[in-house]
Motif scaffolding. Structure first.
Motif, PDB file in Angstrom:
ATOM      1  N   ILE A  94       0.809  -1.200  -0.148  1.00 63.15           N
ATOM      2  CA  ILE A  94       0.120  -0.069  -0.037  1.00 63.15           C
ATOM      3  C   ILE A  94       0.808   1.134   0.119  1.00 63.15           C
ATOM      4  O   ILE A  94       0.603   2.263  -0.594  1.00 63.15           O
ATOM      5  N   LYS A  95       2.052   1.408   0.770  1.00 59.64           N
ATOM      6  CA  LYS A  95       2.849   2.358   0.953  1.00 59.64           C
ATOM      7  C   LYS A  95       3.387   2.637  -0.358  1.00 59.64           C
ATOM      8  O   LYS A  95       3.539   3.666  -0.941  1.00 59.64           O
ATOM      9  N   ARG A  96       3.809   1.520  -0.911  1.00 57.15           N
ATOM     10  CA  ARG A  96       4.499   1.718  -2.310  1.00 57.15           C
ATOM     11  C   ARG A  96       3.505   2.145  -3.453  1.00 57.15           C
ATOM     12  O   ARG A  96       4.073   3.033  -4.103  1.00 57.15           O
ATOM     13  N   HIS A  97       2.476   1.625  -3.409  1.00 56.50           N
ATOM     14  CA  HIS A  97       1.440   2.160  -4.527  1.00 56.50           C
ATOM     15  C   HIS A  97       0.820   3.564  -4.229  1.00 56.50           C
ATOM     16  O   HIS A  97       0.964   4.250  -5.184  1.00 56.50           O
ATOM     17  N   GLN A  98       1.057   3.927  -2.954  1.00 59.05           N
ATOM     18  CA  GLN A  98       0.522   5.416  -2.323  1.00 59.05           C
ATOM     19  C   GLN A  98       1.704   6.269  -3.036  1.00 59.05           C
ATOM     20  O   GLN A  98       1.641   7.369  -3.560  1.00 59.05           O
TER      21      GLN A  98
END
Length: 102
Positions: free
Chosen positions: A83-87
């Motif tokens: 999620i962090k990488r996608h954000q």
């Protein structure tokens, strides 16, 4: 398609069967077949062996639940990192779009 039973469900089914055929370790029940010569004889040795079996399966199930819980925590951590990488990727793309529009 037939569902393959898990080790945990097989152990629970076994324990419920043992409990249904009388007090564990009290000797061979009406269902035919016992749990070995010591358990068939009954008495204190049979009860002690039944208690050891119950403790073994309890410990085994406890370990399986711990492993399941640990695996789920690992999956949660993995997905939170994703999620962090996608954000971060979304923010980069929005910044590029903002530069293009100027």
């Amino acid at each position: 398609m037939q569902r393959i039973p898990t080790v945990l469900s097989r152990n629970m089914a076994f324990l419920s069967h043992v409990r249904m055929s009388g007090e564990p370790g009290s000797g061979a029940g009406k269902g035919g077949g016992g749990g070995g010569s010591i358990r068939e004889a009954g008495g204190s040795f049979g009860k002690m062996e039944a208690a050891r079996e119950d403790q073994y399966f309890y410990n085994q199930q406890k370990e399986q639940l711990k492993n399941l819980r640990d695996g789920l925590h690992d999956e949660i951590s993995f997905h939170e990192e994703q999620i962090k990488r996608h954000q971060e990727a979304i923010e980069r793309h929005k910044a590029r779009i903002g530069k293009m529009e100027k």
